[in-house]
Design a protein around this motif. Structure first.
Motif, short mmCIF file in Angstrom:
data_model
loop_
_atom_site.label_atom_id
_atom_site.label_comp_id
_atom_site.label_asym_id
_atom_site.label_seq_id
_atom_site.Cartn_x
_atom_site.Cartn_y
_atom_site.Cartn_z
N PRO A 212 0.81 -1.23 0.00
CA PRO A 212 0.00 0.00 0.00
C PRO A 212 0.84 1.28 0.00
O PRO A 212 0.48 2.27 -0.64
CB PRO A 212 -0.83 -0.12 1.28
N ARG A 213 1.95 1.27 0.72
CA ARG A 213 2.82 2.45 0.72
C ARG A 213 3.42 2.69 -0.66
O ARG A 213 3.52 3.84 -1.10
CB ARG A 213 3.93 2.28 1.77
N ALA A 214 3.82 1.61 -1.32
CA ALA A 214 4.37 1.76 -2.67
C ALA A 214 3.31 2.29 -3.62
O ALA A 214 3.60 3.15 -4.48
CB ALA A 214 4.91 0.42 -3.16
N ALA A 215 2.07 1.79 -3.49
CA ALA A 215 1.00 2.29 -4.35
C ALA A 215 0.72 3.76 -4.09
O ALA A 215 0.48 4.54 -5.01
CB ALA A 215 -0.26 1.46 -4.12
N LEU A 216 0.78 4.16 -2.83
CA LEU A 216 0.57 5.57 -2.49
C LEU A 216 1.68 6.44 -3.08
O LEU A 216 1.42 7.54 -3.56
CB LEU A 216 0.53 5.71 -0.97
#
Length: 372
Positions: A212-216
């Motif tokens: 999720p952090r990478a997607a953000l």
């Protein structure tokens, strides 16, 4: 049961063909326009052929004067298409030698009114045809290919003697290229500084939160260059610093994600051990974290530098009065000036390839004592 190499190659072949058709072929066609001459030879075919047999010393023989008069007469007889072809040929000659402004169309008109021999009528029509430099420019422009456009992109031109000299637009042309390459380098450095804490935030996340952090972090890529540039122009009045900031922030994901992947693969053990032994944080960064992330930094720098060189919307919106090489390339392509566009594309491609080779080349070679 494993698939045979032939089967694997057949499965990959459609993707390879798609990449070639979508990227390599269009780029190759554009770069070929940088050296192809397409204006003078179609308008003055017999003159172009005669001048290719000229050794370039002194003036050409009377046959060249006569074929020029015959070609100009044929263009006048062709009506509107001939007039358009004459205008394109004249514009090409003026681009190489500005003093020839109006010479070719004026000669076409006056040759028909002169009652002397064709060779003499050309000299009478305009004294410029008594200069070797005029014929040298016509010879170069009438060849199938020449270095005119690549040299013009650097602000240079060939002299009648075959040497090189600075053109009237030389400083401006080189300033455009320098701003493009220098801006891309500064944007790459700014991206690394901004992306480093973001990459660590992603790399040090628990397994369930890393994705999720990478997607953000990748969200800026979804907005597009035009939207980001327009948004920055609303908030500020523009300027070089604003353009570089907008460019760097838009490309941060391309730097942060490779660096985060490299840090995550390396793991946190070495930095923690160094910190536990009392190594100062700055030395941990320089001697441990940066070497661990070098592959990600190299990949991210290559991606960001290449993308920054080709960024069109940001300088077009924020710096309309100070064009970069990429915006001039876009304007030339939109105007159908494919020679100029191809030359600029070639010179912008060179630093991108050099940077990619310098950054990625050492990383593609396995280290001694480490399995590839």
């Amino acid at each position: 049961m494993t698939r045979s190499p032939l089967m694997a190659a057949l499965m990959v072949m459609p993707l390879v063909l798609l990449v070639v058709a979508g990227g390599v072929v269009p780029l190759g066609l554009l770069l070929s326009r940088a050296v192809l001459e397409r204006e003078v030879a179609p308008a003055l075919p017999r003159t172009a052929g005669a001048l290719q047999r000229w050794d370039g010393t002194g003036l050409p023989d009377d046959a060249a004067f006569e074929t020029l008069a015959a070609d100009l007469a044929a263009l006048r007889a062709a009506g509107a298409p001939g007039t358009a072809a004459l205008a394109r040929a004249a514009a090409r000659l003026v681009a190489d030698l500005p003093v020839l402004e109006g010479v070719l169309p004026g000669t076409a008109e006056r040759v028909a009114e002169t009652r002397t021999g064709r060779a003499v009528s050309v000299l009478v029509a305009d004294p410029a045809w008594g200069e070797a430099e005029t014929w040298a420019a016509l010879r170069q422009a009438g060849a199938p290919a020449s270095a005119f456009h690549p040299l013009a992109a650097l602000g240079l031109r060939r002299t009648a003697a075959g040497g090189l000299e600075d053109s009237a637009q030389g400083p401006h042309a080189r300033a455009i290229l320098a701003r493009g390459v220098g801006g891309a380098a500064l944007a790459t450095l700014a991206c690394l500084v901004i992306a480093w804490p973001l990459a660590r935030w992603i790399a040090e996340a628990p397994p369930g939160r890393a994705a999720p952090r990478a997607a953000l972090a990748a969200l800026p890529l979804l907005a597009g260059e035009a939207a980001r540039a327009a948004g920055w122009s609303v908030l500020t009045e523009g300027g070089t610093a604003v353009a570089l900031a907008a460019l760097a922030l838009g490309l941060v994901p391309l730097m942060a994600l490779p660096v985060a992947l490299a840090l995550r693969r390396a793991g946190p053990d070495l930095p923690r051990a160094a910190a536990a032994l009392g190594v100062p944080p700055g030395m941990v960064l320089r001697r441990v974290r940066l070497p661990l992330a070098r592959r990600g930094i190299a990949a991210g720098a290559a991606l960001v530098f290449a993308q920054a060189l080709g960024a069109l919307a940001v300088p077009a919106v924020l710096l309309p009065g100070r064009p970069l090489a990429s915006t001039v390339l876009a304007a030339a392509a939109g105007a159908g000036e494919w020679g100029e566009a191809g030359a600029l594309a070639a010179w912008l491609l060179v630093p991108a390839l050099v940077a990619a080779g310098l950054l990625l080349g050492p990383l593609l070679r396995p280290r001694r004592g480490v399995a590839a």
